[in-house]
Design an enzyme around this catalytic site. Structure first.
Site, PDB file in Angstrom:
ATOM      1  CG  ASP A  31     -25.310   2.418 -40.600  1.00 29.60           C
ATOM      2  OD1 ASP A  31     -24.563   1.722 -41.299  1.00 29.60           O
ATOM      3  OD2 ASP A  31     -25.833   1.998 -39.542  1.00 29.60           O
ATOM      4  CB  CYS A 262     -17.084 -12.924 -45.994  1.00 30.26           C
ATOM      5  SG  CYS A 262     -17.547 -11.193 -46.129  1.00 30.26           S
TER       6      CYS A 262
HETATM    7  N1  LIG Z   1     -16.936  -7.196 -45.064  1.00 28.93           N
HETATM    8  C1  LIG Z   1     -16.562  -7.741 -46.196  1.00 28.93           C
HETATM    9  O1  LIG Z   1     -15.376  -7.931 -46.469  1.00 28.93           O
HETATM   10  C2  LIG Z   1     -17.592  -8.148 -47.216  1.00 28.93           C
HETATM   11  C3  LIG Z   1     -17.177  -8.475 -48.516  1.00 28.93           C
HETATM   12  C4  LIG Z   1     -18.135  -8.846 -49.444  1.00 28.93           C
HETATM   13  C5  LIG Z   1     -19.477  -8.906 -49.082  1.00 28.93           C
HETATM   14  N2  LIG Z   1     -19.841  -8.609 -47.809  1.00 28.93           N
HETATM   15  C6  LIG Z   1     -21.268  -8.656 -47.476  1.00 28.93           C
HETATM   16  O2  LIG Z   1     -21.775  -7.331 -47.463  1.00 28.93           O
HETATM   17  C7  LIG Z   1     -22.761  -7.175 -46.436  1.00 28.93           C
HETATM   18  C8  LIG Z   1     -22.351  -6.079 -45.481  1.00 28.93           C
HETATM   19  O3  LIG Z   1     -21.159  -6.484 -44.842  1.00 28.93           O
HETATM   20  P1  LIG Z   1     -20.296  -5.485 -43.934  1.00 28.93           P
HETATM   21  O4  LIG Z   1     -19.088  -6.221 -43.512  1.00 28.93           O
HETATM   22  O5  LIG Z   1     -20.173  -4.181 -44.614  1.00 28.93           O
HETATM   23  O6  LIG Z   1     -21.308  -5.329 -42.688  1.00 28.93           O
HETATM   24  P2  LIG Z   1     -21.171  -4.358 -41.435  1.00 28.93           P
HETATM   25  O7  LIG Z   1     -21.727  -5.104 -40.287  1.00 28.93           O
HETATM   26  O8  LIG Z   1     -19.789  -3.818 -41.350  1.00 28.93           O
HETATM   27  O9  LIG Z   1     -22.128  -3.137 -41.804  1.00 28.93           O
HETATM   28  C9  LIG Z   1     -23.504  -3.247 -41.940  1.00 28.93           C
HETATM   29  C10 LIG Z   1     -24.108  -1.885 -41.620  1.00 28.93           C
HETATM   30  O10 LIG Z   1     -25.502  -1.907 -41.932  1.00 28.93           O
HETATM   31  C11 LIG Z   1     -26.180  -1.102 -40.981  1.00 28.93           C
HETATM   32  N3  LIG Z   1     -27.622  -1.420 -41.003  1.00 28.93           N
HETATM   33  C12 LIG Z   1     -28.259  -2.500 -40.513  1.00 28.93           C
HETATM   34  N4  LIG Z   1     -29.569  -2.420 -40.755  1.00 28.93           N
HETATM   35  C13 LIG Z   1     -29.781  -1.266 -41.433  1.00 28.93           C
HETATM   36  C14 LIG Z   1     -30.933  -0.647 -41.989  1.00 28.93           C
HETATM   37  N5  LIG Z   1     -32.135  -1.211 -41.899  1.00 28.93           N
HETATM   38  N6  LIG Z   1     -30.773   0.533 -42.618  1.00 28.93           N
HETATM   39  C15 LIG Z   1     -29.554   1.112 -42.718  1.00 28.93           C
HETATM   40  N7  LIG Z   1     -28.435   0.556 -42.226  1.00 28.93           N
HETATM   41  C16 LIG Z   1     -28.539  -0.620 -41.588  1.00 28.93           C
HETATM   42  C17 LIG Z   1     -25.483  -1.443 -39.691  1.00 28.93           C
HETATM   43  O11 LIG Z   1     -25.718  -0.464 -38.693  1.00 28.93           O
HETATM   44  C18 LIG Z   1     -24.012  -1.509 -40.132  1.00 28.93           C
HETATM   45  O12 LIG Z   1     -23.373  -0.276 -40.001  1.00 28.93           O
HETATM   46  C19 LIG Z   1     -22.904  -8.552 -45.802  1.00 28.93           C
HETATM   47  O13 LIG Z   1     -23.935  -9.246 -46.431  1.00 28.93           O
HETATM   48  C20 LIG Z   1     -21.572  -9.208 -46.109  1.00 28.93           C
HETATM   49  O14 LIG Z   1     -21.659 -10.604 -46.162  1.00 28.93           O
HETATM   50  C21 LIG Z   1     -18.941  -8.213 -46.880  1.00 28.93           C
END
Ligand SMILES: NC(=O)c1ccc[n+]([C@@H]2O[C@H](COP(=O)([O-])OP(=O)(O)OC[C@H]3O[C@@H](n4cnc5c(N)ncnc54)[C@H](O)[C@@H]3O)[C@@H](O)[C@H]2O)c1
Length: 437
Positions: A31, A262
């Site tokens: 991250d 989401c």
């Molecule tokens: N949260 C859910 O329930 C869920 C379920 C299914 C799909 N998704 C999808 O999955 C994806 C992630 O969701 P999330 O809720 O885990 O997001 P989140 O915001 O909790 O986590 C994203 C992470 O990515 C990191 N990040 C950003 N840019 C980066 C880079 N260049 N290199 C490394 N790390 C980086 C951020 O610091 C953060 O910790 C989204 O597209 C979301 O729509 C989420």
């Protein structure tokens, strides 16, 4: 055993990394957020997700799971790079792909061995091709043996570990069958149906699934509003509908509408994609409108019950967008609180897990330590998130503590008749025949 790098350690990345490690792979979670990685290195979870701490701890102990902010270290010798970064809404409702781009560029810069790049983030249809283009262009003629696979994630916060380990299905999309099959092998031990499609179809499965679930909730909320006027009980209506095998019972709970990280952004992004390509997503627009209205109806109901909301004290139970998570992104409670504050109401609130996140965005709300502190002196109590601990409260005590016995059960979680027997003015959602007049 495969070597996996997971880029992004949020709800999806951290769960994915921990679960793949638990399945026997060597996983590095990366991250750019140093605080987050430092916490993880100390064994502290940056998010609340039941069962996560234990699975992380076990796999770190067995040497299968590590955390870093260092890209070269994370991708070194990886067979797979899973992109699990955020894709928030942009200004026009489109998915903002800047983090996906950064991740793809970093892979292109650092990898010199065959690799499968797997998109786990929810990304607009066509993004898989775009990621492949970014990598190719960034290589600037330097050859790289890589393929892109779309592997949308369907986990739900609050039951994410189980959803990963016991999925209804795994969807994989690629223009390279062999690459999709390689990813399929990572999931083989889960013994679930695996659907392999082309890239764009896999990306669309994710949006269509979320939009459909949001549609079901908006549908039942519209029915709830009609029930309220016509004197029917939406809980029973939903049960009667859900027993029909063609319909099924899930996502038919009337309430304050859908929220979270989401559904709101994904429905918006799908509608945006549709408009951009010349179609009119009328149903999606209606689904979003109904959802917005569902929050506003809270204000209307409370105004009706209390006269004015100016200087009234409203207690709110639950702030996370649903139970068992600390995630407050687009939580219905937050939107309702803003609407109530605009009417001059004073808000106090309590949530079992989301207080730290809430403190940062609700400067005027008094955050309490218990449900009873929230109720003390309140003109009305709103149940916004149906955490288990709110289901069995001592309602006689609550009635004594409150200034006025007005309850708005925004999740239809409480027994209306017993509430009325205790002397509450009880309002649910879509429970026309139970509504106190
Ligand atoms: N949260 C859910 O329930 C869920 C379920 C299914 C799909 N998704 C999808 O999955 C994806 C992630 O969701 P999330 O809720 O885990 O997001 P989140 O915001 O909790 O986590 C994203 C992470 O990515 C990191 N990040 C950003 N840019 C980066 C880079 N260049 N290199 C490394 N790390 C980086 C951020 O610091 C953060 O910790 C989204 O597209 C979301 O729509 C989420």
């Amino acid at each position: 055993m495969s070597r996996i790098c997971v880029i992004g350690t949020g709800y999806v990345g951290l769960v994915t990394g921990a679960c793949f490690a638990d399945l026997g792979n060597m996983v590095t979670c990366l991250d750019v957020d140093e605080k987050r990685i430092n916490k993880l290195k100390e064994g502290l979870m940056p998010i609340y997700e039941p069962g996560l701490e234990q699975i992380v701890e076990q796999n770190v102990r067995h040497g299968r799971l590590t955390f870093t902010t260092d890209y070269p270290e994370a991708v070194k010798n990886a067979d797979f790079a899973f992109i699990a970064v955020g894709t928030p809404s942009g200004v026009d409702g489109e998915a903002d792909l800047q983090y996906v781009r950064q991740a793809a560029e970093s892979v292109a810069d650092l990898v010199e061995w065959p690799i499968v790049v797997v998109n786990k983030s929810t990304v607009p249809v066509g993004t898989g091709d775009w990621v492949a283009d970014i990598i190719t262009r960034r290589r600037n003629g330097r050859p790289l043996d890589f393929s892109v696979v779309s592997n949308p994630e369907f986990l739900r916060e609050g039951s994410a570990i189980n959803d990963f380990m016991v999925p209804d299905r795994v969807v994989l999309g690629s223009l390279h069958q062999e690459a999709a099959e390689k990813v399929a092998r990572l999931y083989a031990s889960l013994r679930c149906p695996i659907l392999i499609t082309d890239l764009r179809t896999a990306e669309m499965v994710k949006y269509a699934s979320n939009a459909f679930l949001a549609t079901r909730i908006s549908f039942i909320n519209e029915i709830a509003n009609i029930c309220e006027e016509l004197g029917a009980d939406v809980n029973q209506v939903a049960r009667g509908m859900g027993l029909d095998k063609r319909i099924g019972p899930s996502f038919l709970d009337a309430g304050l509408g859908w929220g979270g990280s989401c559904f709101p952004k994904d429905v918006k992004a799908l509608a945006h994609m549709a408009v951009l390509h010349g179609t009119h997503p009328q149903l999606l627009q209606a689904v979003m409108d109904i959802n917005r209205n569902q929050r506003r109806r809270v204000v209307v109901k409370l105004r009706r019950a209390l006269g004015t909301l100016d200087q009234k004290i409203i207690g709110v139970l639950g702030l996370s967008f649903k139970p068992n998570t600390d995630d407050i992104r687009e939580a219905p409670a937050l939107e309702v609180i803003h609407l109530l504050e605009n009417e001059g109401a004073t808000i106090r609130a309590y949530d079992p897990q989301a207080m730290t996140a809430a403190a940062a965005v609700l400067p005027r709300v008094r955050l309490c330590e218990t449900a009873y502190e929230v109720a003390d002196g309140a003109d009305s109590l709103l149940l916004a998130t149906e955490w288990n601990e709110f289901k069995q409260l001592d309602f006689s005590k609550i009635k004594e503590l409150m200034k006025q016995p007005v309850i708005l059960d925004g999740r239809n979680a409480w027994d209306a008749e017993s509430m009325k027997d205790l002397g509450f003015i009880y309002m649910g959602v879509g429970r026309g025949n139970l509504q106190s007049k």
